[in-house]
Design a protein around this motif. Structure first.
Motif, PDB file in Angstrom:
ATOM      1  N   THR A 592      53.244   0.569 -16.413  1.00 37.84           N
ATOM      2  CA  THR A 592      53.700   1.952 -16.278  1.00 37.84           C
ATOM      3  C   THR A 592      54.756   2.248 -17.328  1.00 37.84           C
ATOM      4  O   THR A 592      55.311   1.350 -17.966  1.00 37.84           O
ATOM      5  N   TRP A 593      55.036   3.537 -17.485  1.00 41.44           N
ATOM      6  CA  TRP A 593      56.081   3.953 -18.405  1.00 41.44           C
ATOM      7  C   TRP A 593      57.430   3.372 -18.000  1.00 41.44           C
ATOM      8  O   TRP A 593      58.226   2.935 -18.838  1.00 41.44           O
ATOM      9  N   SER A 594      57.688   3.325 -16.701  1.00 39.94           N
ATOM     10  CA  SER A 594      58.958   2.775 -16.237  1.00 39.94           C
ATOM     11  C   SER A 594      59.083   1.304 -16.600  1.00 39.94           C
ATOM     12  O   SER A 594      60.141   0.847 -17.053  1.00 39.94           O
ATOM     13  N   GLN A 595      58.002   0.538 -16.427  1.00 35.50           N
ATOM     14  CA  GLN A 595      58.038  -0.868 -16.813  1.00 35.50           C
ATOM     15  C   GLN A 595      58.217  -1.024 -18.313  1.00 35.50           C
ATOM     16  O   GLN A 595      58.848  -1.970 -18.780  1.00 35.50           O
ATOM     17  N   PHE A 596      57.654  -0.080 -19.044  1.00 35.77           N
ATOM     18  CA  PHE A 596      57.659  -0.181 -20.501  1.00 35.77           C
ATOM     19  C   PHE A 596      59.043   0.080 -21.084  1.00 35.77           C
ATOM     20  O   PHE A 596      59.542  -0.688 -21.906  1.00 35.77           O
ATOM     21  N   ASN A 597      59.678   1.159 -20.636  1.00 39.78           N
ATOM     22  CA  ASN A 597      60.947   1.489 -21.287  1.00 39.78           C
ATOM     23  C   ASN A 597      61.928   2.236 -20.397  1.00 39.78           C
ATOM     24  O   ASN A 597      62.715   3.034 -20.894  1.00 39.78           O
ATOM     25  N   ARG A 598      61.882   1.993 -19.102  1.00 37.28           N
ATOM     26  CA  ARG A 598      62.896   2.611 -18.258  1.00 37.28           C
ATOM     27  C   ARG A 598      63.581   1.555 -17.387  1.00 37.28           C
ATOM     28  O   ARG A 598      64.802   1.577 -17.243  1.00 37.28           O
ATOM     29  N   GLU A 599      62.812   0.633 -16.851  1.00 38.06           N
ATOM     30  CA  GLU A 599      63.382  -0.400 -15.995  1.00 38.06           C
ATOM     31  C   GLU A 599      63.762  -1.611 -16.842  1.00 38.06           C
ATOM     32  O   GLU A 599      62.981  -2.073 -17.677  1.00 38.06           O
ATOM     33  N   SER A 600      64.950  -2.131 -16.620  1.00 41.86           N
ATOM     34  CA  SER A 600      65.397  -3.311 -17.362  1.00 41.86           C
ATOM     35  C   SER A 600      64.622  -4.539 -16.934  1.00 41.86           C
ATOM     36  O   SER A 600      64.148  -4.645 -15.793  1.00 41.86           O
ATOM     37  N   LEU A 601      64.487  -5.491 -17.871  1.00 41.80           N
ATOM     38  CA  LEU A 601      63.865  -6.765 -17.546  1.00 41.80           C
ATOM     39  C   LEU A 601      64.744  -7.524 -16.551  1.00 41.80           C
ATOM     40  O   LEU A 601      65.972  -7.343 -16.537  1.00 41.80           O
ATOM     41  N   PRO A 602      64.161  -8.363 -15.719  1.00 48.02           N
ATOM     42  CA  PRO A 602      64.949  -9.102 -14.714  1.00 48.02           C
ATOM     43  C   PRO A 602      66.094  -9.886 -15.359  1.00 48.02           C
ATOM     44  O   PRO A 602      65.890 -10.644 -16.305  1.00 48.02           O
ATOM     45  N   GLY A 603      67.286  -9.669 -14.865  1.00 43.29           N
ATOM     46  CA  GLY A 603      68.442 -10.398 -15.360  1.00 43.29           C
ATOM     47  C   GLY A 603      68.964  -9.931 -16.694  1.00 43.29           C
ATOM     48  O   GLY A 603      69.851 -10.562 -17.277  1.00 43.29           O
ATOM     49  N   ARG A 604      68.424  -8.828 -17.213  1.00 46.37           N
ATOM     50  CA  ARG A 604      68.858  -8.325 -18.523  1.00 46.37           C
ATOM     51  C   ARG A 604      69.310  -6.878 -18.382  1.00 46.37           C
ATOM     52  O   ARG A 604      69.052  -6.212 -17.376  1.00 46.37           O
ATOM     53  N   ASN A 605      69.989  -6.391 -19.395  1.00 46.89           N
ATOM     54  CA  ASN A 605      70.408  -4.989 -19.386  1.00 46.89           C
ATOM     55  C   ASN A 605      69.657  -4.180 -20.437  1.00 46.89           C
ATOM     56  O   ASN A 605      70.163  -3.206 -20.974  1.00 46.89           O
ATOM     57  N   PHE A 606      68.420  -4.611 -20.746  1.00 42.93           N
ATOM     58  CA  PHE A 606      67.571  -3.886 -21.687  1.00 42.93           C
ATOM     59  C   PHE A 606      66.130  -3.924 -21.198  1.00 42.93           C
ATOM     60  O   PHE A 606      65.747  -4.766 -20.378  1.00 42.93           O
ATOM     61  N   THR A 607      65.329  -2.994 -21.714  1.00 44.99           N
ATOM     62  CA  THR A 607      63.928  -2.862 -21.293  1.00 44.99           C
ATOM     63  C   THR A 607      63.014  -3.724 -22.157  1.00 44.99           C
ATOM     64  O   THR A 607      63.422  -4.275 -23.189  1.00 44.99           O
ATOM     65  N   PHE A 608      61.768  -3.794 -21.735  1.00 46.13           N
ATOM     66  CA  PHE A 608      60.763  -4.538 -22.500  1.00 46.13           C
ATOM     67  C   PHE A 608      60.658  -3.983 -23.915  1.00 46.13           C
ATOM     68  O   PHE A 608      60.654  -4.731 -24.895  1.00 46.13           O
ATOM     69  N   TRP A 609      60.549  -2.652 -24.033  1.00 51.08           N
ATOM     70  CA  TRP A 609      60.368  -2.082 -25.360  1.00 51.08           C
ATOM     71  C   TRP A 609      61.602  -2.269 -26.230  1.00 51.08           C
ATOM     72  O   TRP A 609      61.490  -2.556 -27.431  1.00 51.08           O
ATOM     73  N   GLN A 610      62.799  -2.151 -25.663  1.00 49.72           N
ATOM     74  CA  GLN A 610      64.007  -2.335 -26.451  1.00 49.72           C
ATOM     75  C   GLN A 610      64.060  -3.744 -27.038  1.00 49.72           C
ATOM     76  O   GLN A 610      64.443  -3.934 -28.192  1.00 49.72           O
ATOM     77  N   TRP A 611      63.645  -4.724 -26.234  1.00 51.42           N
ATOM     78  CA  TRP A 611      63.613  -6.094 -26.743  1.00 51.42           C
ATOM     79  C   TRP A 611      62.598  -6.222 -27.870  1.00 51.42           C
ATOM     80  O   TRP A 611      62.898  -6.790 -28.925  1.00 51.42           O
ATOM     81  N   PHE A 612      61.396  -5.684 -27.667  1.00 51.44           N
ATOM     82  CA  PHE A 612      60.348  -5.807 -28.680  1.00 51.44           C
ATOM     83  C   PHE A 612      60.714  -5.038 -29.950  1.00 51.44           C
ATOM     84  O   PHE A 612      60.486  -5.508 -31.066  1.00 51.44           O
ATOM     85  N   ASP A 613      61.298  -3.869 -29.794  1.00 50.65           N
ATOM     86  CA  ASP A 613      61.718  -3.079 -30.949  1.00 50.65           C
ATOM     87  C   ASP A 613      62.787  -3.825 -31.752  1.00 50.65           C
ATOM     88  O   ASP A 613      62.794  -3.796 -32.983  1.00 50.65           O
ATOM     89  N   GLY A 614      63.696  -4.523 -31.053  1.00 48.51           N
ATOM     90  CA  GLY A 614      64.702  -5.307 -31.747  1.00 48.51           C
ATOM     91  C   GLY A 614      64.094  -6.434 -32.564  1.00 48.51           C
ATOM     92  O   GLY A 614      64.544  -6.730 -33.677  1.00 48.51           O
ATOM     93  N   VAL A 615      63.040  -7.054 -32.019  1.00 47.31           N
ATOM     94  CA  VAL A 615      62.324  -8.101 -32.755  1.00 47.31           C
ATOM     95  C   VAL A 615      61.711  -7.530 -34.029  1.00 47.31           C
ATOM     96  O   VAL A 615      61.802  -8.127 -35.110  1.00 47.31           O
ATOM     97  N   MET A 616      61.077  -6.370 -33.919  1.00 44.58           N
ATOM     98  CA  MET A 616      60.460  -5.747 -35.095  1.00 44.58           C
ATOM     99  C   MET A 616      61.491  -5.425 -36.165  1.00 44.58           C
ATOM    100  O   MET A 616      61.282  -5.670 -37.356  1.00 44.58           O
ATOM    101  N   GLU A 617      62.602  -4.837 -35.756  1.00 39.15           N
ATOM    102  CA  GLU A 617      63.645  -4.464 -36.709  1.00 39.15           C
ATOM    103  C   GLU A 617      64.193  -5.690 -37.434  1.00 39.15           C
ATOM    104  O   GLU A 617      64.374  -5.678 -38.651  1.00 39.15           O
ATOM    105  N   LEU A 618      64.481  -6.741 -36.679  1.00 34.80           N
ATOM    106  CA  LEU A 618      65.022  -7.955 -37.280  1.00 34.80           C
ATOM    107  C   LEU A 618      64.027  -8.569 -38.259  1.00 34.80           C
ATOM    108  O   LEU A 618      64.392  -8.959 -39.381  1.00 34.80           O
TER     109      LEU A 618
END
Length: 778
Positions: A592-618
């Motif tokens: 869902t959209w919420s899983q993708f970029n609204r709800e944080s990953l378990p134990g983290r303060n960022f979403t799935f997409w934010q993590w993946f986007d950070g990987v791409m940028e780096l």
């Protein structure tokens, strides 16, 4: 083989199309005698939408003229004398034509070269003996061309029938006038003596009977001709509708679909030239048939004969008007989309084009196009033909532009070069929605007159969805942030630009890749690729999402190495908090959209997409060469890294993306344990981020860590360093001779190199010790 050599071998319709590219605007002799020079220039390097490129275009024009003059001077002999005069004339002609608008010369030659390449490619595909089968694209193009040929023959047939009908009707009218003259003579006999009347009346009565019998028979024949002609027109219009459906609802929509994907990492959408040529053929054929139907209507009015023909002609006229209306409104397209992330007070550009403007002579009364920004709700209301009271959601400066006709390419387009969003009006947000989850679109609208104002069309088209960023600083490198509140999490600060990329990609996945198809693509004057904008499913299948993010990753990193099946399994584990290593377990799962970029990953303060986007940028900014050569495994979790390294010799290491930090990469390595009874352990270095790599490269850092010996599985570290140096020019102070001395030419310390020494000391202090590595999460 040079394109021109192959183009000269074209035959039939392809040769005719190639020859039609040339004329006074660019003589074919110039193409022939300067073929090698023309094909050797970097025409594609010039941006036709940028007026600042005019200097480059002027230089190419001057070079072309000089080449022509040189070619003319070297002509000898009797034939050479005539060619010398001709080439000199062409040089003067081209200079006078393009000296004030050199970009038009570039546009012309780019159009010529592109079309020649397409014609050669199609001819090569059609003649290639691959089991006697053509590829599907060539076969489809052949079917379209065959349908056009059938339409041409049908139109020519109805034209011949119409002329025959007109000729027969004119003769009928002459005979009808003859019957009236006979009747007048019979009437005048009443004034004559009985003897004279009896003498002349029988002959006149016989002649009148003969003429009236002929008129009755001929009236039936004319009525049959009219009905036959109407039936032929019905057949032509049926084929026209079918052909138009293929071109507009299939080929043009596919181009728009490719345009959507190209803006988010997909392959280029390709040129519009072949689509324009098809649309122009449609326009020409439709207009010819419309004129024929109008002439048939005029003939019926000249000689009314009772029967069903009047109703048939009205139906035909209505049908042909619907067809041309659909063509005009559908071919008003956005050739160059506005940016998907708009920032207020910042210039942006867009280009709209009418694919049938030249054929329908719309340019004779140049129309004006207006751009307006509207919200998602306003766009949906517009599609439903609801009254939006011309509301807008903001103010765009320089939002009016007159369409220009380019004679050399036959294109009618409006180039918005200096638009700027002055202000934006947002709607009330609900729940966890952030400002960058609000979607807008740019509405382009105009009015076209066709056929000396016979038909007037109100046309509208919507851009791809855009997100609007409002921010005070104009510096792209500003560190300003916005607060984004997520469910069940604390306030998370995230840079405007990063979050904009998040939303832009969300458009790609949810609004581009998974937009729901509209069953009736012409619900309103806004013809929108057969799809309803903004209408997206609540969730998407994981395999679909994998295709989308893989394409996005390769485009962002600019790499041919995409995400492997193992990488995608790792991402699935992260997205769904799963431990399964079986790809089949995820094939039927949805996100869902919420899983993708609204709800944080378990134990983290960022979403799935934010993590993946950070990987791409780096990876894009600092790690691309290492990703391309396979040095970075990347998508490996901490436990997997430990399992992989435990069976390897001490000093073996691998590079993986950090689980705990956005845009971080960590080094995991196998080493002896000096503090416990275990003889072997796997250590994880604190993650490096963009901030670290802006000071010192990854290769430098690995070089400084002497306890790292082999890149997993068994690649010597020195080999990695030398390859990194060769690929990206990294300053490897230990293994590379390219590194400059800390002293510059004046004998002063270079601050950057001094910092490198400091960082080197810092790395040495990062050697594993119990207090530093205990409990470290990476």
């Amino acid at each position: 083989m040079a394109v021109w050599i192959q183009a000269q071998q074209l035959q039939g319709d392809a040769l005719h199309q190639m020859q039609s590219l040339y004329g006074q605007h660019f003589p074919i002799e110039v193409r022939h005698y300067l073929s090698q020079w023309i094909e050797g220039q970097l025409w594609d390097a010039i941006d036709l939408e940028n007026p600042q490129e005019e200097f480059k275009a002027k230089r190419l024009l001057d070079s072309l003229i000089q080449e022509l003059q040189n070619k003319a001077e070297h002509q000898v002999g009797e034939d050479g004398f005539l060619l010398k005069i001709k080439l000199g004339h062409y040089a003067s002609q081209l200079k006078s034509t393009y000296d004030r608008c050199p970009l038009e010369l570039v546009r012309c030659i780019k159009h010529i070269l592109y079309t020649e390449q397409r014609l050669v490619r199609e001819a090569t595909n059609s003649s290639s003996p691959v089991g006697g089968m053509m590829d599907s694209m060539s076969q489809k193009y052949q079917q379209i061309n065959q349908a056009f040929e059938e339409l041409r023959l049908l139109t020519q047939d109805t034209e011949n029938d119409l002329r025959k009908l007109q000729h027969n009707q004119e003769y009928f009218i002459i005979q009808y006038q003859e019957s009236l003259r006979i009747q007048a003579q019979l009437t005048s006999l009443a004034t004559l003596p009985p003897a004279d009347r009896q003498l002349r009346e029988p002959a006149l009565l016989s002649k009148r009977a003969t003429v009236e019998a002929w008129l009755t028979r001929e009236a039936n024949t004319l009525q049959k001709y009219r009905l036959d002609l109407a039936e032929k027109h019905q057949k032509t219009l049926q084929l026209l509708r079918k052909q138009q459906t293929i071109i507009l609802d299939d080929e043009l929509i596919q181009w728009k679909r490719r345009q959507q994907l190209a803006g988010n990492g997909g392959p280029p959408e390709g040129g519009l030239d072949i689509l324009q040529s098809w649309c122009e053929k449609l326009a020409e054929t439709i207009w010819q048939n419309r004129q024929q139907i109008r002439r048939a209507e005029h003939l019926r009015q000249q000689l009314p004969i009772p029967g069903p023909i009047e109703e048939l002609l009205n139906e035909l006229n209505s049908t042909i008007t619907d067809i041309i209306s659909a063509l005009v409104t559908s071919t008003f397209i956005i050739e160059k989309q506005p940016p998907q992330v708009l920032k207020t007070q910042t210039k942006f550009a867009a280009t709209v084009r009418l694919l049938v403007g030249g054929k329908l002579n719309v340019h004779m009364n140049p129309p004006q196009v207006k751009a307006t920004i509207i919200s998602e709700q306003q766009a949906k209301a517009l599609l439903k033909n609801e009254n939006t009271r011309n509301d807008s959601s903001g103010e765009i400066l320089n939002n009016n532009c007159v369409m220009e006709y380019h004679q050399t390419t036959g294109t009618l387009s409006a180039h918005f070069r200096n638009m700027s969003l002055k202000r934006i009006k947002r709607s009330d947000r609900r729940g966890a929605e952030s400002v960058t989850e609000e979607k807008f679109t740019i509405l382009f609208e105009s009015q076209f007159s066709v056929g000396s104002n016979e038909l007037v069309f109100q046309v509208k088209t919507l851009s791809l969805p855009v997100v609007v960023i409002v921010h005070g600083s104009q510096d792209n490198n500003a560190t300003a942030t916005v607060d984004v509140i997520y469910k069940n999490t604390t306030s998370l600060k995230i840079s405007v630009r990063v979050f904009a990329r998040v939303f832009m990609f969300v458009h790609f996945i949810y609004d581009h890749s998974f937009r729901q198809t509209c069953t009736n693509p012409r619900l309103s004057p806004v013809y929108l690729q057969g799809r309803v904008p903004f209408l997206v499913p609540d969730k998407v299948l994981w395999p679909q999402l994998c295709d989308a993010i893989n394409m996005k990753y390769k485009a962002e990193v600019q790499s041919n190495r995409g995400l492997s099946e193992e990488n995608l399994v790792f991402l699935a584990q992260k997205a769904f908090s799963s431990s399964s290593n079986n790809p089949d377990d995820y094939r039927s799962m949805t996100m869902t959209w919420s899983q993708f970029n609204r709800e944080s990953l378990p134990g983290r303060n960022f979403t799935f997409w934010q993590w993946f986007d950070g990987v791409m940028e780096l990876t894009k900014k600092h790690l691309k060469p290492h990703w391309n050569d396979g040095a970075i495994l990347g998508f490996v979790n901490k436990q997997q890294a430990q399992d992989m390294l435990m069976s390897k010799p001490n000093g073996t290491f691998l590079l993986r993306f950090s689980d705990s930090e956005i845009g971080g990469i960590t080094i995991a390595w196998r080493s002896r344990c000096y503090f416990t009874s275990q003889s072997r352990m796997v250590w994880n270095l604190m993650p490096y981020t963009t901030k670290d790599f802006s000071i010192r490269s990854l290769a430098d850092r690995i070089s400084d860590l002497n306890h790292l010996l082999f890149l997993y599985p068994d690649r010597p570290k020195d080999e990695l360093q030398s390859e990194a140096c060769r690929d990206c020019g990294c300053l490897l102070s230990v293994s590379c001779g390219r590194s400059d001395s800390m002293l510059d030419t004046d004998g002063d310390f270079d601050l950057d190199d001094t910092m490198d020494v400091a960082r080197h000391v810092e790395e040495l202090l990062r050697r594993p010790v119990e207090s530093q590595w205990g409990g470290q999460q990476s």
